[in-house]
Design a protein around this motif. Sequence first.
Motif, PDB file in Angstrom:
ATOM      1  N   LEU A   1     -98.720 -92.759  22.233  1.00 27.45           N
ATOM      2  CA  LEU A   1     -98.248 -92.187  23.486  1.00 27.45           C
ATOM      3  C   LEU A   1     -96.737 -92.331  23.657  1.00 27.45           C
ATOM      4  O   LEU A   1     -96.168 -91.717  24.556  1.00 27.45           O
ATOM      5  N   VAL A   2     -96.104 -93.137  22.820  1.00 25.56           N
ATOM      6  CA  VAL A   2     -94.662 -93.391  22.922  1.00 25.56           C
ATOM      7  C   VAL A   2     -93.928 -92.354  22.083  1.00 25.56           C
ATOM      8  O   VAL A   2     -94.131 -92.267  20.876  1.00 25.56           O
ATOM      9  N   GLU A   3     -93.069 -91.606  22.731  1.00 19.37           N
ATOM     10  CA  GLU A   3     -92.393 -90.495  22.065  1.00 19.37           C
ATOM     11  C   GLU A   3     -91.057 -90.878  21.452  1.00 19.37           C
ATOM     12  O   GLU A   3     -90.675 -90.359  20.406  1.00 19.37           O
ATOM     13  N   ASP A   4     -90.315 -91.767  22.070  1.00 22.69           N
ATOM     14  CA  ASP A   4     -88.965 -92.068  21.613  1.00 22.69           C
ATOM     15  C   ASP A   4     -88.984 -92.770  20.259  1.00 22.69           C
ATOM     16  O   ASP A   4     -89.875 -93.577  19.970  1.00 22.69           O
ATOM     17  N   THR A   5     -87.978 -92.466  19.436  1.00 22.46           N
ATOM     18  CA  THR A   5     -87.865 -93.083  18.120  1.00 22.46           C
ATOM     19  C   THR A   5     -86.617 -93.940  17.993  1.00 22.46           C
ATOM     20  O   THR A   5     -86.339 -94.458  16.916  1.00 22.46           O
ATOM     21  N   GLY A   6     -85.868 -94.092  19.083  1.00 19.54           N
ATOM     22  CA  GLY A   6     -84.631 -94.852  19.030  1.00 19.54           C
ATOM     23  C   GLY A   6     -84.689 -96.100  19.881  1.00 19.54           C
ATOM     24  O   GLY A   6     -85.693 -96.815  19.940  1.00 19.54           O
ATOM     25  N   TRP A   7     -83.596 -96.360  20.636  1.00 22.52           N
ATOM     26  CA  TRP A   7     -83.484 -97.587  21.412  1.00 22.52           C
ATOM     27  C   TRP A   7     -84.334 -97.566  22.679  1.00 22.52           C
ATOM     28  O   TRP A   7     -84.669 -98.633  23.219  1.00 22.52           O
ATOM     29  N   PHE A   8     -84.700 -96.393  23.174  1.00 29.48           N
ATOM     30  CA  PHE A   8     -85.516 -96.315  24.386  1.00 29.48           C
ATOM     31  C   PHE A   8     -86.984 -96.620  24.105  1.00 29.48           C
ATOM     32  O   PHE A   8     -87.785 -96.743  25.028  1.00 29.48           O
ATOM     33  N   PHE A   9     -87.338 -96.758  22.838  1.00 30.93           N
ATOM     34  CA  PHE A   9     -88.713 -97.034  22.435  1.00 30.93           C
ATOM     35  C   PHE A   9     -89.287 -98.227  23.202  1.00 30.93           C
ATOM     36  O   PHE A   9     -90.408 -98.175  23.712  1.00 30.93           O
ATOM     37  N   ASP A  10     -88.522 -99.314  23.292  1.00 29.20           N
ATOM     38  CA  ASP A  10     -89.009-100.523  23.976  1.00 29.20           C
ATOM     39  C   ASP A  10     -89.349-100.238  25.429  1.00 29.20           C
ATOM     40  O   ASP A  10     -90.420-100.606  25.923  1.00 29.20           O
ATOM     41  N   THR A  11     -88.409 -99.587  26.116  1.00 26.94           N
ATOM     42  CA  THR A  11     -88.607 -99.316  27.541  1.00 26.94           C
ATOM     43  C   THR A  11     -89.820 -98.427  27.764  1.00 26.94           C
ATOM     44  O   THR A  11     -90.650 -98.696  28.645  1.00 26.94           O
ATOM     45  N   GLU A  12     -89.931 -97.366  26.989  1.00 31.83           N
ATOM     46  CA  GLU A  12     -91.056 -96.445  27.162  1.00 31.83           C
ATOM     47  C   GLU A  12     -92.376 -97.157  26.919  1.00 31.83           C
ATOM     48  O   GLU A  12     -93.343 -96.976  27.677  1.00 31.83           O
ATOM     49  N   MET A  13     -92.443 -97.981  25.894  1.00 26.12           N
ATOM     50  CA  MET A  13     -93.669 -98.714  25.599  1.00 26.12           C
ATOM     51  C   MET A  13     -94.047 -99.638  26.745  1.00 26.12           C
ATOM     52  O   MET A  13     -95.216 -99.695  27.158  1.00 26.12           O
ATOM     53  N   LEU A  14     -93.069-100.347  27.298  1.00 25.32           N
ATOM     54  CA  LEU A  14     -93.355-101.284  28.384  1.00 25.32           C
ATOM     55  C   LEU A  14     -93.759-100.569  29.667  1.00 25.32           C
ATOM     56  O   LEU A  14     -94.675-101.007  30.370  1.00 25.32           O
ATOM     57  N   VAL A  15     -93.092 -99.464  29.990  1.00 20.63           N
ATOM     58  CA  VAL A  15     -93.420 -98.723  31.208  1.00 20.63           C
ATOM     59  C   VAL A  15     -94.839 -98.185  31.141  1.00 20.63           C
ATOM     60  O   VAL A  15     -95.623 -98.302  32.096  1.00 20.63           O
ATOM     61  N   LEU A  16     -95.206 -97.586  30.003  1.00 18.69           N
ATOM     62  CA  LEU A  16     -96.560 -97.037  29.867  1.00 18.69           C
ATOM     63  C   LEU A  16     -97.600 -98.150  29.923  1.00 18.69           C
ATOM     64  O   LEU A  16     -98.656 -97.991  30.547  1.00 18.69           O
TER      65      LEU A  16
ATOM     66  N   THR B   1     -76.138 -95.033  23.569  1.00 15.06           N
ATOM     67  CA  THR B   1     -77.434 -95.650  23.863  1.00 15.06           C
ATOM     68  C   THR B   1     -77.782 -95.515  25.340  1.00 15.06           C
ATOM     69  O   THR B   1     -78.925 -95.196  25.696  1.00 15.06           O
ATOM     70  N   ALA B   2     -76.796 -95.749  26.219  1.00 15.50           N
ATOM     71  CA  ALA B   2     -77.051 -95.634  27.661  1.00 15.50           C
ATOM     72  C   ALA B   2     -77.418 -94.207  28.039  1.00 15.50           C
ATOM     73  O   ALA B   2     -78.328 -93.978  28.859  1.00 15.50           O
ATOM     74  N   THR B   3     -76.732 -93.229  27.441  1.00 14.89           N
ATOM     75  CA  THR B   3     -77.045 -91.824  27.736  1.00 14.89           C
ATOM     76  C   THR B   3     -78.457 -91.469  27.291  1.00 14.89           C
ATOM     77  O   THR B   3     -79.216 -90.828  28.034  1.00 14.89           O
ATOM     78  N   ASP B   4     -78.817 -91.884  26.080  1.00 14.59           N
ATOM     79  CA  ASP B   4     -80.174 -91.605  25.577  1.00 14.59           C
ATOM     80  C   ASP B   4     -81.225 -92.303  26.433  1.00 14.59           C
ATOM     81  O   ASP B   4     -82.308 -91.751  26.679  1.00 14.59           O
ATOM     82  N   ASP B   5     -80.907 -93.510  26.896  1.00 12.52           N
ATOM     83  CA  ASP B   5     -81.860 -94.228  27.739  1.00 12.52           C
ATOM     84  C   ASP B   5     -82.083 -93.518  29.072  1.00 12.52           C
ATOM     85  O   ASP B   5     -83.219 -93.423  29.558  1.00 12.52           O
ATOM     86  N   LEU B   6     -81.019 -93.000  29.671  1.00 13.27           N
ATOM     87  CA  LEU B   6     -81.166 -92.288  30.938  1.00 13.27           C
ATOM     88  C   LEU B   6     -81.969 -91.009  30.754  1.00 13.27           C
ATOM     89  O   LEU B   6     -82.773 -90.643  31.627  1.00 13.27           O
ATOM     90  N   LYS B   7     -81.786 -90.332  29.623  1.00 10.36           N
ATOM     91  CA  LYS B   7     -82.605 -89.151  29.332  1.00 10.36           C
ATOM     92  C   LYS B   7     -84.067 -89.551  29.190  1.00 10.36           C
ATOM     93  O   LYS B   7     -84.968 -88.840  29.653  1.00 10.36           O
ATOM     94  N   GLY B   8     -84.306 -90.696  28.555  1.00 10.88           N
ATOM     95  CA  GLY B   8     -85.675 -91.174  28.409  1.00 10.88           C
ATOM     96  C   GLY B   8     -86.305 -91.536  29.738  1.00 10.88           C
ATOM     97  O   GLY B   8     -87.488 -91.270  29.971  1.00 10.88           O
ATOM     98  N   VAL B   9     -85.515 -92.146  30.629  1.00 12.81           N
ATOM     99  CA  VAL B   9     -86.023 -92.484  31.969  1.00 12.81           C
ATOM    100  C   VAL B   9     -86.465 -91.221  32.693  1.00 12.81           C
ATOM    101  O   VAL B   9     -87.535 -91.173  33.320  1.00 12.81           O
ATOM    102  N   TRP B  10     -85.656 -90.166  32.614  1.00 11.62           N
ATOM    103  CA  TRP B  10     -86.003 -88.903  33.264  1.00 11.62           C
ATOM    104  C   TRP B  10     -87.272 -88.308  32.664  1.00 11.62           C
ATOM    105  O   TRP B  10     -88.159 -87.848  33.387  1.00 11.62           O
ATOM    106  N   ARG B  11     -87.380 -88.322  31.333  1.00 14.44           N
ATOM    107  CA  ARG B  11     -88.546 -87.725  30.667  1.00 14.44           C
ATOM    108  C   ARG B  11     -89.827 -88.480  31.024  1.00 14.44           C
ATOM    109  O   ARG B  11     -90.849 -87.861  31.360  1.00 14.44           O
ATOM    110  N   VAL B  12     -89.785 -89.808  30.942  1.00 19.17           N
ATOM    111  CA  VAL B  12     -90.981 -90.600  31.237  1.00 19.17           C
ATOM    112  C   VAL B  12     -91.337 -90.494  32.717  1.00 19.17           C
ATOM    113  O   VAL B  12     -92.517 -90.370  33.076  1.00 19.17           O
ATOM    114  N   GLY B  13     -90.327 -90.537  33.594  1.00 11.93           N
ATOM    115  CA  GLY B  13     -90.599 -90.412  35.022  1.00 11.93           C
ATOM    116  C   GLY B  13     -91.257 -89.088  35.362  1.00 11.93           C
ATOM    117  O   GLY B  13     -92.191 -89.037  36.181  1.00 11.93           O
ATOM    118  N   ARG B  14     -90.799 -88.005  34.737  1.00 13.52           N
ATOM    119  CA  ARG B  14     -91.395 -86.690  34.988  1.00 13.52           C
ATOM    120  C   ARG B  14     -92.838 -86.650  34.486  1.00 13.52           C
ATOM    121  O   ARG B  14     -93.724 -86.100  35.157  1.00 13.52           O
TER     122      ARG B  14
END
Length: 465
Positions: free
Chosen positions: A203-218, A246-259
């Motif tokens: 279920l985790v889509e990100d392959t970079g640094w946002f991987f950790d955050t996405e995994m924990l949120v889900l 990294t911060a820019t990619d993380d913010l994009k990941g936050v938007w994607r997961v939140g949506r």
Amino acid sequence: MRTDSSSGTDPSAGALPARKHIQAGEGGVPVLDVVIPVYNEEKDLRPCVERLYDHLVRTFPYRFRITIADNASTDSTPQVAARLASTMESVRYFRLEQKGRGRALRTVWSASDAPILAYMDVDLSTDLNALLPLVAPLISGHSDLAIGSRLSRSSRVVRGPKREFISRAYNLILRGSLQARFSDAQCGFKAIRRDVAQVLLPLVEDTGWFFDTEMLVLAERAGLRIHEVPVDWVDDPDSTVHIVKTATDDLKGVWRVGRALATGSLPLDRLTRPFGDDPRDRQLPGVPRGLARQLVGFCVVGVLSTLFYLLLYSLCRSFAEPQVANALALLVSAVANTAANRRLTFGVRGRESAVRHQAQGLVVFGIGLALTSGSLAALDAAAGGPSHSTELAVLIAANLAATVLRFLLFRAWVFPDRRDDTPPAPRPAYDMHKVPAGVGADQPWDATVQLHAVRPHDHDPRNAR
């Protein structure tokens, strides 16, 4: 986001089994597999692995393995890693031809046979004395994931003000946008149970640094238990992480997961533990299961809905008579109330049957409208032009009565509990040499990964402590 079709996972087999204490590895299978993702780390790799190996031999009471995951390094890192795997006990080496820490972790964790999977950064900024406290709750069956936290009050951290500000600001963003309750998403010191990883990683889509955050949120949204360990952490001044990118990619990941969470497109029901695994869910004599939790959720939604309704009524009352204002305010708040209770109180996710639920909610709304409108009519007949404050008091009393009736109708008619008490069919045995469908689907397994097999001395008696 990954969906059923892309993950290839049967939703009926998605519910996780009850957590159990993990026994010491049998047949040479390690209990713990520690992954070290690296990219062009020819200088630090050998001392890192040697230090970690020495620490595990001295302090870890179970069989272990160290896996070096090379993210397409272009320097001599592959040669250093291969040499370590060939000369050191319980060390193996993966080579990936594509960059991305998340991709490396998902690939290696998906192929591992160890029941506890962990990772740490190659700089070993986190004090290794936190490793055993990190994995102990997973071994005992207490928790599903574990993370090191640099932001805990008892943590001791040495780093510059810029990184401190960025870390705290990022976690504040997670709390405000994704309602995350864990304290530190990006500390490179985490562990997960393999049975959880098998279902969560697709279920985790990100392959970079946002991987950790996405995994924990889900994991948190699905109700899994995340254990936090305060750590001692010293910043690496030679870190190659690009902070701005990294911060820019993380913010994009936050938007994607939140949506995705807002639209209900993630099948988080795959990650639920069986009913009764949580003590709050255990059935009590004479109490329908889940009733206490549903009552709390319904009351919270009810209070917010009532405030929203009163605000709307006051606004509508400025241009409409009491009956019209009441009907408009109740209609809008009823739609919002049904949607909130559907998701938060009764745990219904996704768009399936959403229209039917709203239609049934409108029927319940009609009953509430009859109660409140009847109360207003009775008040007008009795008092003849009552004050606005009196109208609000009568409406509050009528809404309380309508709320009790609404909960009963929601529970028994709109969102009835149809869960089957029979245990799910056992999941097929997991083959460590195959990547589950949908895991690492963005790259062919055989073409991009080279596995240096575990050395025969993995089974050395010194490592079976």
